[in-house]
Design a protein around this motif. Sequence first.
Motif, short mmCIF file in Angstrom:
data_model
loop_
_atom_site.label_atom_id
_atom_site.label_comp_id
_atom_site.label_asym_id
_atom_site.label_seq_id
_atom_site.Cartn_x
_atom_site.Cartn_y
_atom_site.Cartn_z
N GLY A 103 0.81 -1.21 0.00
CA GLY A 103 0.00 0.00 0.00
C GLY A 103 0.84 1.26 0.00
O GLY A 103 0.53 2.24 -0.69
N TRP A 104 1.92 1.25 0.79
CA TRP A 104 2.79 2.43 0.85
C TRP A 104 3.41 2.73 -0.51
O TRP A 104 3.46 3.89 -0.94
N LEU A 105 3.87 1.69 -1.21
CA LEU A 105 4.51 1.90 -2.50
C LEU A 105 3.50 2.32 -3.57
O LEU A 105 3.80 3.19 -4.41
N ILE A 106 2.32 1.73 -3.57
CA ILE A 106 1.30 2.11 -4.55
C ILE A 106 0.98 3.59 -4.44
O ILE A 106 0.87 4.31 -5.44
N GLY A 160 3.69 -3.55 -5.48
CA GLY A 160 3.53 -2.18 -4.99
C GLY A 160 4.11 -1.15 -5.94
O GLY A 160 3.48 -0.15 -6.26
N LEU A 161 5.34 -1.39 -6.39
CA LEU A 161 5.97 -0.45 -7.33
C LEU A 161 5.22 -0.40 -8.66
O LEU A 161 4.98 0.68 -9.22
N PHE A 392 -0.79 11.78 -2.35
CA PHE A 392 -0.82 10.34 -2.12
C PHE A 392 0.44 9.85 -1.43
O PHE A 392 0.40 8.91 -0.62
N ALA A 393 1.59 10.48 -1.74
CA ALA A 393 2.83 10.09 -1.07
C ALA A 393 2.76 10.38 0.42
O ALA A 393 3.17 9.56 1.25
N CYS A 394 2.22 11.53 0.78
CA CYS A 394 2.05 11.86 2.21
C CYS A 394 1.11 10.88 2.88
O CYS A 394 1.32 10.49 4.03
N TRP A 397 2.98 7.47 3.54
CA TRP A 397 3.94 7.44 4.65
C TRP A 397 3.25 7.14 5.98
O TRP A 397 3.86 6.59 6.89
N TRP A 398 1.98 7.49 6.09
CA TRP A 398 1.27 7.23 7.33
C TRP A 398 0.85 5.77 7.41
O TRP A 398 0.53 5.27 8.48
#
Length: 398
Positions: A103-106, A160-161, A392-394, A397-398
């Motif tokens: 999820g973080w990478l997507i 993810g990537l 989406f990047a922010c 990270w959460w």
Amino acid sequence: MKKNTEIPKDQIEQSIGKEDRVRRIAGTGSVKSYSDECEKVAGAVVYLEGGLRAWGVVFGAFLTQFCSYGYLNSFGVYQDYYTREYMTAYSPSTISWIGSINGWLIISTGLVGGRLYDKGYCLFLLYGGSFLVIVSLFMLSLTKPNQLYVAFLCQGVGVGLGGGMTYVPSLAVVSHYFDKRRSLATSIVTAGSSLGATVTPIMINNLLARPGLGFATVTRIHAGLITTILLVGCVLMRPRLPPFENHQNLRQCLRKFSKDWAYIVLTAGFAMFSWGFFFPIFYLQLAATTHGLDRTFAFYSLVILNACSFAGRIFCGLATRVTKIEHLAVASALGCGTIIFAFLSIDSAASIVLIGVFYGFFSGIFVAAMAPLTSLVTDDVAELGIRLGISFACSGWW
């Protein structure tokens, strides 16, 4: 807030004339047909707002979301299977790192993907990301019991990537074709992830339950389905606007966006929402199983959640005709936050159904509202990709 001025397409055709129907884009050396481009005349941008080509792009983006974010939202079925049978040497929290990194990478890959999209690399992102997803899923079939690191690399990092490379382009490309109906079109696109997260658990659970099929065979069957869907999606999606000639670097964009308080507050809201968003998605099926509920019913708990999420996303697009998108986002976020506390009271099939129905519906509305909300605070369409990517990047990270 600036707004693109619209003028009818036939008026532009008359003003340009037949001899100017084919034009050369300055600085690129490429020739673009007027009928295939979204023209800029006197500061105006023409949107199709419908038609076979425009809705074909929406369907292609829908299919891409089916395979990327939809796969992420169905990780609960893997969380349950890995915990109970395939990776019993590891704790549930350790196994959840696979889905968390996925999820973080997507979401976070959108920071780079959004910038590349703005520079005209839409098709490169779509085809490259799809290829990486397909290869990673077939490699996942080689995972042996308790080989957590292999599943982590293939399912977490690889998928993810690849999914992250296709995520922002599949949302942003809709803005080339729609303006007034953008919220509806984007809601349909995001509904693809809910449909994918509904179909995948049904497919995986039923295949794993068959005596003659093991994890490797089931994974290859699913990978074959994903391959077909992604190929169709990539063929249907085509950007319509030519790449913008002038691009600020990331530092300049961040400096500019840091003064846009509406965008800052919106990004902070996305990040806070994502903090608890995946908890029910990852653990609802496992919670149903560990509380002694019927195994077959537990399998379909995640299906209920994602099916209602699909309904919520479609509802979001339709409801924007009678209310503002920001009102829908606030109401859905409050609903999701309230329902998460109901996990403390899971003790029956009815409680699982209620959580799945209401959380799925409200979370679907919020996810469908994210891209239109970002468009709402974007005064320059050339910055839409990078704004989506940063937001989406922010969140990731959460």
